[in-house]
Design a protein around this motif. Structure first.
Motif, PDB file in Angstrom:
ATOM      1  N   LEU A  24      60.215  93.482 -75.603  1.00 49.39           N
ATOM      2  CA  LEU A  24      59.304  94.447 -76.226  1.00 49.39           C
ATOM      3  C   LEU A  24      59.701  95.873 -75.860  1.00 49.39           C
ATOM      4  N   GLN A  25      60.023  96.076 -74.593  1.00 53.01           N
ATOM      5  CA  GLN A  25      60.430  97.406 -74.148  1.00 53.01           C
ATOM      6  C   GLN A  25      61.736  97.828 -74.816  1.00 53.01           C
ATOM      7  N   LYS A  26      62.667  96.907 -74.909  1.00 51.34           N
ATOM      8  CA  LYS A  26      63.971  97.237 -75.504  1.00 51.34           C
ATOM      9  C   LYS A  26      63.855  97.474 -77.008  1.00 51.34           C
ATOM     10  N   GLU A  27      63.145  96.594 -77.684  1.00 46.22           N
ATOM     11  CA  GLU A  27      63.057  96.655 -79.142  1.00 46.22           C
ATOM     12  C   GLU A  27      62.266  97.858 -79.650  1.00 46.22           C
ATOM     13  N   TYR A  28      61.154  98.175 -78.971  1.00 45.76           N
ATOM     14  CA  TYR A  28      60.274  99.220 -79.487  1.00 45.76           C
ATOM     15  C   TYR A  28      60.052 100.395 -78.545  1.00 45.76           C
ATOM     16  N   GLY A  29      60.660 100.365 -77.387  1.00 46.79           N
ATOM     17  CA  GLY A  29      60.504 101.471 -76.451  1.00 46.79           C
ATOM     18  C   GLY A  29      59.124 101.529 -75.816  1.00 46.79           C
ATOM     19  N   VAL A  30      58.418 100.417 -75.811  1.00 44.47           N
ATOM     20  CA  VAL A  30      57.083 100.345 -75.219  1.00 44.47           C
ATOM     21  C   VAL A  30      57.221 100.250 -73.703  1.00 44.47           C
ATOM     22  N   ARG A  31      56.420 101.009 -72.983  1.00 42.08           N
ATOM     23  CA  ARG A  31      56.392 100.900 -71.519  1.00 42.08           C
ATOM     24  C   ARG A  31      55.212 100.029 -71.137  1.00 42.08           C
ATOM     25  N   VAL A  32      55.487  98.977 -70.389  1.00 44.96           N
ATOM     26  CA  VAL A  32      54.446  98.030 -69.995  1.00 44.96           C
ATOM     27  C   VAL A  32      54.259  98.103 -68.482  1.00 44.96           C
ATOM     28  N   GLN A  33      53.018  98.238 -68.068  1.00 46.74           N
ATOM     29  CA  GLN A  33      52.690  98.291 -66.640  1.00 46.74           C
ATOM     30  C   GLN A  33      51.411  97.511 -66.392  1.00 46.74           C
ATOM     31  N   LEU A  34      51.259  97.063 -65.156  1.00 45.38           N
ATOM     32  CA  LEU A  34      50.039  96.421 -64.726  1.00 45.38           C
ATOM     33  C   LEU A  34      49.334  97.386 -63.784  1.00 45.38           C
ATOM     34  N   LEU A  35      48.119  97.787 -64.146  1.00 42.48           N
ATOM     35  CA  LEU A  35      47.382  98.775 -63.366  1.00 42.48           C
ATOM     36  C   LEU A  35      46.203  98.129 -62.650  1.00 42.48           C
ATOM     37  N   GLY A  36      45.795  98.751 -61.544  1.00 37.92           N
ATOM     38  CA  GLY A  36      44.648  98.282 -60.786  1.00 37.92           C
ATOM     39  C   GLY A  36      43.992  99.434 -60.052  1.00 37.92           C
ATOM     40  N   THR A  37      43.205  99.115 -59.039  1.00 42.04           N
ATOM     41  CA  THR A  37      42.455 100.112 -58.276  1.00 42.04           C
ATOM     42  C   THR A  37      43.344 101.228 -57.742  1.00 42.04           C
ATOM     43  N   ASN A  38      44.531 100.882 -57.275  1.00 39.22           N
ATOM     44  CA  ASN A  38      45.429 101.890 -56.698  1.00 39.22           C
ATOM     45  C   ASN A  38      45.875 102.939 -57.702  1.00 39.22           C
ATOM     46  N   ASP A  39      45.685 102.670 -58.985  1.00 39.63           N
ATOM     47  CA  ASP A  39      46.128 103.605 -60.025  1.00 39.63           C
ATOM     48  C   ASP A  39      45.025 104.536 -60.518  1.00 39.63           C
ATOM     49  N   LEU A  40      43.814 104.391 -59.990  1.00 41.64           N
ATOM     50  CA  LEU A  40      42.689 105.193 -60.473  1.00 41.64           C
ATOM     51  C   LEU A  40      42.918 106.701 -60.345  1.00 41.64           C
ATOM     52  N   LYS A  41      43.644 107.123 -59.359  1.00 44.13           N
ATOM     53  CA  LYS A  41      43.903 108.563 -59.144  1.00 44.13           C
ATOM     54  C   LYS A  41      45.353 108.946 -59.434  1.00 44.13           C
ATOM     55  N   SER A  42      46.100 108.054 -60.054  1.00 40.09           N
ATOM     56  CA  SER A  42      47.526 108.278 -60.277  1.00 40.09           C
ATOM     57  C   SER A  42      47.798 109.486 -61.182  1.00 40.09           C
TER      58      SER A  42
END
Length: 125
Positions: A24-42
């Motif tokens: 998916l990332q290669k074909e369409y340039g989509v960035r995929v990430q898994l977010l959680g509590t640690n990302d609330l202030k990112s």
């Protein structure tokens, strides 16, 4: 995840190692990430994304179900968020140690890039 915990942890940090995500990332340039509590202030997230993530955290704390979300961040960027069930092995393994167990898939994509790729693909066919 159960059989190879070291490899699973790497996928938590970088889902790009999962074949379907990598494609998916290669074909369409989509960035995929898994977010959680640690990302609330990112700082790497847009302010609107932090608001959405905070809403997902609130839902997790209050044991209410939150749905998928699609937001336009600017003229070209869209972000799609999908919550992961708290009972999911992904949530339990990747977000272990958080004060509130929740995880959200983040798919960030550029509309123009996807349209270009689709147009190029149609020209080939």
């Amino acid at each position: 995840m159960k059989r190879t915990p070291v490899r699973a942890w790497k996928h938590c940090q970088d889902p790009g190692g999962i074949p379907v995500v990598a494609a998916l990332q290669k074909e369409y340039g989509v960035r995929v990430q898994l977010l959680g509590t640690n990302d609330l202030k990112s700082a790497r997230l847009y302010p609107k994304e932090r608001e959405i993530l905070d809403a997902y955290a609130y839902s997790a704390r209050s044991n209410t179900q939150a749905g998928d979300n699609l937001q336009q961040l600017n003229d070209t960027l869209l972000v799609y968020n999908a919550p992961v069930s708290a009972e999911s092995i992904i949530c339990k393994k990747c977000m272990a140690g958080q004060d509130t167990t929740f995880a959200v898939w983040r798919l960030l994509f550029n509309k123009k890039e996807i349209i270009r790729k689709l147009d190029a693909k149609q020209l080939k066919d």
